[in-house]
Write a protein that holds these residues in place. Structure first.
Motif, PDB file in Angstrom:
ATOM      1  N   ILE A  56      -2.970  12.132 -41.747  1.00  0.00           N
ATOM      2  CA  ILE A  56      -4.134  10.788 -40.603  1.00  0.00           C
ATOM      3  C   ILE A  56      -2.783   9.634 -40.214  1.00  0.00           C
ATOM      4  N   HIS A  57      -2.057   9.657 -40.478  1.00  0.00           N
ATOM      5  CA  HIS A  57      -0.706   8.536 -39.393  1.00  0.00           C
ATOM      6  C   HIS A  57       0.751   9.161 -39.353  1.00  0.00           C
ATOM      7  N   GLY A  58       0.202  10.722 -39.814  1.00  0.00           N
ATOM      8  CA  GLY A  58       1.671  11.574 -38.334  1.00  0.00           C
ATOM      9  C   GLY A  58       2.438  11.202 -39.713  1.00  0.00           C
ATOM     10  N   ILE A  59       3.040  11.052 -40.257  1.00  0.00           N
ATOM     11  CA  ILE A  59       4.582  10.853 -41.364  1.00  0.00           C
ATOM     12  C   ILE A  59       4.280  12.283 -42.567  1.00  0.00           C
ATOM     13  N   SER A  60       5.404  13.090 -42.045  1.00  0.00           N
ATOM     14  CA  SER A  60       4.988  14.404 -42.264  1.00  0.00           C
ATOM     15  C   SER A  60       6.623  13.917 -43.424  1.00  0.00           C
ATOM     16  N   ARG A  61       6.564  14.808 -44.651  1.00  0.00           N
ATOM     17  CA  ARG A  61       7.162  14.644 -45.605  1.00  0.00           C
ATOM     18  C   ARG A  61       9.380  14.735 -45.629  1.00  0.00           C
ATOM     19  N   ALA A  62       9.341  15.407 -44.455  1.00  0.00           N
ATOM     20  CA  ALA A  62      10.156  16.060 -43.623  1.00  0.00           C
ATOM     21  C   ALA A  62      10.868  14.381 -42.919  1.00  0.00           C
ATOM     22  N   VAL A  63       9.803  14.277 -42.016  1.00  0.00           N
ATOM     23  CA  VAL A  63      10.607  12.744 -41.075  1.00  0.00           C
ATOM     24  C   VAL A  63      10.658  11.915 -42.504  1.00  0.00           C
ATOM     25  N   ILE A  64      10.310  11.032 -43.507  1.00  0.00           N
ATOM     26  CA  ILE A  64      10.319  10.416 -44.284  1.00  0.00           C
ATOM     27  C   ILE A  64      12.018  11.033 -44.818  1.00  0.00           C
ATOM     28  N   GLU A  65      12.159  11.778 -45.363  1.00  0.00           N
ATOM     29  CA  GLU A  65      13.228  12.541 -45.924  1.00  0.00           C
ATOM     30  C   GLU A  65      14.120  11.874 -44.953  1.00  0.00           C
ATOM     31  N   ARG A  66      14.401  12.454 -43.804  1.00  0.00           N
ATOM     32  CA  ARG A  66      15.238  12.044 -43.158  1.00  0.00           C
ATOM     33  C   ARG A  66      15.114  10.711 -42.058  1.00  0.00           C
ATOM     34  N   ASP A  67      14.133   9.795 -42.022  1.00  0.00           N
ATOM     35  CA  ASP A  67      14.859   8.618 -41.512  1.00  0.00           C
ATOM     36  C   ASP A  67      13.985   7.595 -42.333  1.00  0.00           C
ATOM     37  N   GLY A  68      13.725   7.551 -43.172  1.00  0.00           N
ATOM     38  CA  GLY A  68      13.088   6.648 -44.312  1.00  0.00           C
ATOM     39  C   GLY A  68      14.839   6.116 -45.368  1.00  0.00           C
ATOM     40  N   GLU A  69      14.420   4.679 -45.578  1.00  0.00           N
ATOM     41  CA  GLU A  69      15.462   3.830 -46.609  1.00  0.00           C
ATOM     42  C   GLU A  69      14.727   3.760 -47.741  1.00  0.00           C
ATOM     43  N   ALA A  70      15.734   3.328 -48.285  1.00  0.00           N
ATOM     44  CA  ALA A  70      15.415   2.850 -50.120  1.00  0.00           C
ATOM     45  C   ALA A  70      13.938   1.657 -49.844  1.00  0.00           C
ATOM     46  N   PRO A  71      13.842   1.868 -50.982  1.00  0.00           N
ATOM     47  CA  PRO A  71      12.141   0.209 -51.035  1.00  0.00           C
ATOM     48  C   PRO A  71      13.112  -1.144 -51.059  1.00  0.00           C
ATOM     49  N   SER A  72      14.009  -1.325 -51.707  1.00  0.00           N
ATOM     50  CA  SER A  72      14.623  -1.856 -51.709  1.00  0.00           C
ATOM     51  C   SER A  72      15.223  -2.325 -50.800  1.00  0.00           C
ATOM     52  N   GLN A  73      16.246  -1.776 -50.166  1.00  0.00           N
ATOM     53  CA  GLN A  73      16.987  -2.466 -48.609  1.00  0.00           C
ATOM     54  C   GLN A  73      15.774  -2.444 -47.748  1.00  0.00           C
ATOM     55  N   VAL A  74      14.582  -1.881 -47.619  1.00  0.00           N
ATOM     56  CA  VAL A  74      13.265  -1.601 -46.814  1.00  0.00           C
ATOM     57  C   VAL A  74      13.081  -3.673 -46.573  1.00  0.00           C
ATOM     58  N   TYR A  75      12.624  -3.755 -48.398  1.00  0.00           N
ATOM     59  CA  TYR A  75      11.779  -5.104 -48.908  1.00  0.00           C
ATOM     60  C   TYR A  75      12.893  -6.224 -48.400  1.00  0.00           C
ATOM     61  N   ALA A  76      14.262  -6.159 -48.206  1.00  0.00           N
ATOM     62  CA  ALA A  76      15.853  -6.823 -48.657  1.00  0.00           C
ATOM     63  C   ALA A  76      15.963  -6.863 -46.925  1.00  0.00           C
ATOM     64  N   GLU A  77      15.661  -6.235 -46.042  1.00  0.00           N
ATOM     65  CA  GLU A  77      15.926  -6.627 -44.382  1.00  0.00           C
ATOM     66  C   GLU A  77      14.255  -6.878 -44.140  1.00  0.00           C
ATOM     67  N   LEU A  78      13.333  -6.882 -44.610  1.00  0.00           N
ATOM     68  CA  LEU A  78      11.842  -6.943 -43.895  1.00  0.00           C
ATOM     69  C   LEU A  78      12.139  -8.706 -44.616  1.00  0.00           C
ATOM     70  N   ALA A  79      12.343  -9.309 -45.392  1.00  0.00           N
ATOM     71  CA  ALA A  79      12.473 -10.403 -46.467  1.00  0.00           C
ATOM     72  C   ALA A  79      13.335 -11.310 -44.979  1.00  0.00           C
ATOM     73  N   HIS A  80      14.290 -10.394 -44.676  1.00  0.00           N
ATOM     74  CA  HIS A  80      15.573 -11.592 -44.558  1.00  0.00           C
ATOM     75  C   HIS A  80      14.385 -11.678 -42.561  1.00  0.00           C
ATOM     76  N   TYR A  81      14.159 -10.645 -42.653  1.00  0.00           N
ATOM     77  CA  TYR A  81      12.810 -10.656 -40.969  1.00  0.00           C
ATOM     78  C   TYR A  81      12.410 -11.700 -40.441  1.00  0.00           C
ATOM     79  N   VAL A  82      11.629 -11.280 -42.156  1.00  0.00           N
ATOM     80  CA  VAL A  82      10.610 -12.510 -41.953  1.00  0.00           C
ATOM     81  C   VAL A  82      10.712 -14.611 -42.082  1.00  0.00           C
ATOM     82  N   SER A  83      11.851 -14.602 -43.115  1.00  0.00           N
ATOM     83  CA  SER A  83      12.622 -15.610 -43.330  1.00  0.00           C
ATOM     84  C   SER A  83      12.045 -16.508 -43.588  1.00  0.00           C
ATOM     85  N   GLY A  84      10.731 -16.572 -44.484  1.00  0.00           N
ATOM     86  CA  GLY A  84      10.039 -17.327 -45.051  1.00  0.00           C
ATOM     87  C   GLY A  84       8.965 -18.141 -44.407  1.00  0.00           C
TER      88      GLY A  84
END
Length: 554
Positions: A56-84
């Motif tokens: 449905i969403h078109g994101i394969s396991r191979a794409v995740i392994e190639r381009d995906g980042e660790a959850p903790s890193q992604v959510y830290a970056e999201l928190a910085h972008y959102v800034s509360g």
């Protein structure tokens, strides 16, 4: 809203029982406008994703392994972008409450941002009576002719939500006096129900018709007295609204005046008919505007119905071809399933109830076998009738539907139960013909609908349009509702795996045959296993009775 900063967010998840977020997209907003570029990341959780979600969403396991980042890193970056800042999503319950917050708890991460409003709830209130439901953002995009964004992704959904907010919802919010953040949030969170009833014997009726329809008012009063708190709250809300004056102008209709006539994505528009030169005609402007909008809506609805009819028929033709390739395998598999089932029942009856009961099971086996073969013959006959529409019939579909959509006006018959029943029979027959690709039936109805009704013995209906503004407004409203329903049906069809099979079989020579071979191999394995079990059961029955097992002579 102009000076308030907030963040619009969306996600894509994978997995069914314990979904994980695999894509996060966010866009900083100021008022109704985006500020700067959008932010987007893929998340690599390690475990394999659910394959159905991946399709449905078109994101394969191979794409995740190639381009995906660790959850903790992604959510830290999201928190910085959102800034509360407060978070808003099209479906805030799904995105924040059922996806992100449980994931933050599971990963022992601090929550990001605050909670804003749900754009879905805001859209439901502002766009009423146009139906807006969760998961139907793309239907709204097509309905309002918004641009197509990044397909099948959180970023694409985010971009479409920005378009919906700025192009459609902002003007309506301002007309409602929702000028600041607090007013928008309160409007989205307030108790509200659709103006057209969504269920029950008065489904589709506008609740304000209860002012002149005692039966409808009695039903709302019954709902208000329900033992279910949820139903009672709904009924009491409708009754309270009846005590208030109706809005002077339908905001959804007013918005459509701009959107329904602008044209996009190849959809034609229709202007009001010109007045004959030299004729002095006194016309109420609202009536002429509504007539033009109705004409445009009918053209759009006819085009969508023709497209759905054609694509649905094409899918059925492909399915018929696949059935023809696999029928021997399916029929043999189903025969063996019957044998195994009835031979088990035969042994149980023989051991616990005696030979007479066992013989009754043998007779049932023979009847079931014959019925199964008859059903296969019927399906084969119907499949043989499924042929690609000739080019002239395919071209004719649009003109047929332009005649048929003129019949669509259920509100005209809402207060006459007998005529409403006739109308519902007619629309059911039209839908049946549409779904089965029966162009001849559609042609017969379009040519003379009342002759068709009389031929069926159903009666007679008056399909002429009223000249009253209130009736025309209802007609335009119901046409818009029907457009949403057909868009939704078309989108559902295109998400169906059978549609994907048809599309690929058209793009790749021999693809359907390859699919059939793969299915045949799997069926043959099941057939071999069933044949082995059936043979073992047959030997046991013959050993115990000295007679052939049920089905042995068929």
């Amino acid at each position: 809203m102009d000076d308030r900063d907030w963040v619009l967010i969306d996600v894509e998840t994978a997995g069914l029982s314990s979904p994980v977020v695999v894509e996060v997209a966010a866009q900083r907003m100021r008022g109704w406008a985006p500020q700067g570029p959008a932010w987007r990341r893929l998340i690599n959780h390690g475990p394999d994703m659910n394959q159905d979600s991946s399709r449905i969403h078109g994101i394969s396991r191979a794409v995740i392994e190639r381009d995906g980042e660790a959850p903790s890193q992604v959510y830290a970056e999201l928190a910085h972008y959102v800034s509360g800042l407060p978070l808003v999503a099209f479906d805030l319950g799904q995105v924040l409450h059922r996806a992100l917050q449980p994931e933050w708890v599971r990963l022992n991460l601090p929550p990001v941002g605050g909670e804003g409003f749900c754009a879905l709830r805001l859209a439901q209130r502002l766009l009423d009576p146009v139906p807006v439901v969760s998961g139907k953002l793309q239907t709204l995009r097509q309905y309002y002719r918004l641009p197509e964004r990044t397909p099948a992704s959180a970023l694409g959904e985010l971009e479409t939500t920005v378009d919906l907010l700025s192009t459609v919802l902002q003007p309506l919010a301002l007309r409602r006096g929702l000028h600041d953040w607090q007013a928008v949030c309160e409007h989205a969170q307030a108790t509200w129900y659709p103006s057209r009833l969504a269920f029950g014997e008065f489904k589709g009726r506008h609740f304000r018709e209860a002012l002149t329809d005692p039966a409808l008012r009695a039903w709302l009063e019954w709902l208000a007295g329900s033992g279910s708190p949820r139903s009672a709250n709904m009924g009491r809300w409708y009754l309270a609204q009846l005590a208030e004056p109706a809005p002077e102008m339908d905001d959804a209709i007013a918005q459509m005046e701009a959107l329904a006539t602008r044209g996009a994505q190849g959809e034609p528009t229709v202007a009001a008919a010109p007045v004959q030169a030299g004729a002095l005609v006194f016309v109420k402007p609202e009536v002429e505007e509504l007539k033009a909008l109705i004409a445009s809506a009918r053209v759009r609805l006819a085009d969508l119905e023709a497209r759905y009819t054609q694509e649905r028929h094409d899918v059925e033709v492909t399915q018929a071809r696949l059935f023809g390739l696999l029928r021997p395998h399916y029929q043999q598999r189903d025969r063996l399933r019957l044998l195994v089932s009835y031979r088990r029942q035969y042994l149980d009856a023989l051991m616990y109830d005696g030979e007479d009961a066992a013989e009754a099971v043998a007779q049932q086996c023979q009847e079931a076998w014959q019925q199964s073969d008859a059903e296969y013959e019927q399906v084969a006959f119907e499949a043989a009738e499924q042929k690609a529409l000739p080019e002239d019939e395919a071209r004719e579909l649009k003109s047929l539907w332009r005649k048929l959509v003129r019949l669509f006006h259920p509100d005209r018959f809402a207060h006459d139960a007998a005529k409403l029943a006739i109308f519902q029979q007619l629309t059911s027959e039209i839908n049946r013909a549409r779904d089965s690709g029966d162009v001849q039936r559609l042609r017969e109805i379009a040519q003379d609908p009342n002759a068709f009704l009389l031929k069926q013995g159903w009666g007679h209906l008056d399909f002429t349009d009223s000249i009253e503004a209130a009736s025309l407004r209802k007609l335009f409203e119901t046409l818009q509702l029907q457009i949403v329903l057909v868009l939704d049906a078309l989108n559902e069809l295109r998400r169906d795996t059978r549609y994907e099979l048809h599309r690929l079989s058209q793009e790749r020579v021999g693809y359907l045959e390859d699919v059939a071979r793969a299915h045949a191999e799997a069926l043959d394995e099941e057939i071999a296993s069933l044949a082995e079990e059936s043979g073992a059961l047959s030997e046991e029955i013959e050993m115990l009775t000295g007679r052939p097992a049920p089905g042995a002579l068929l």
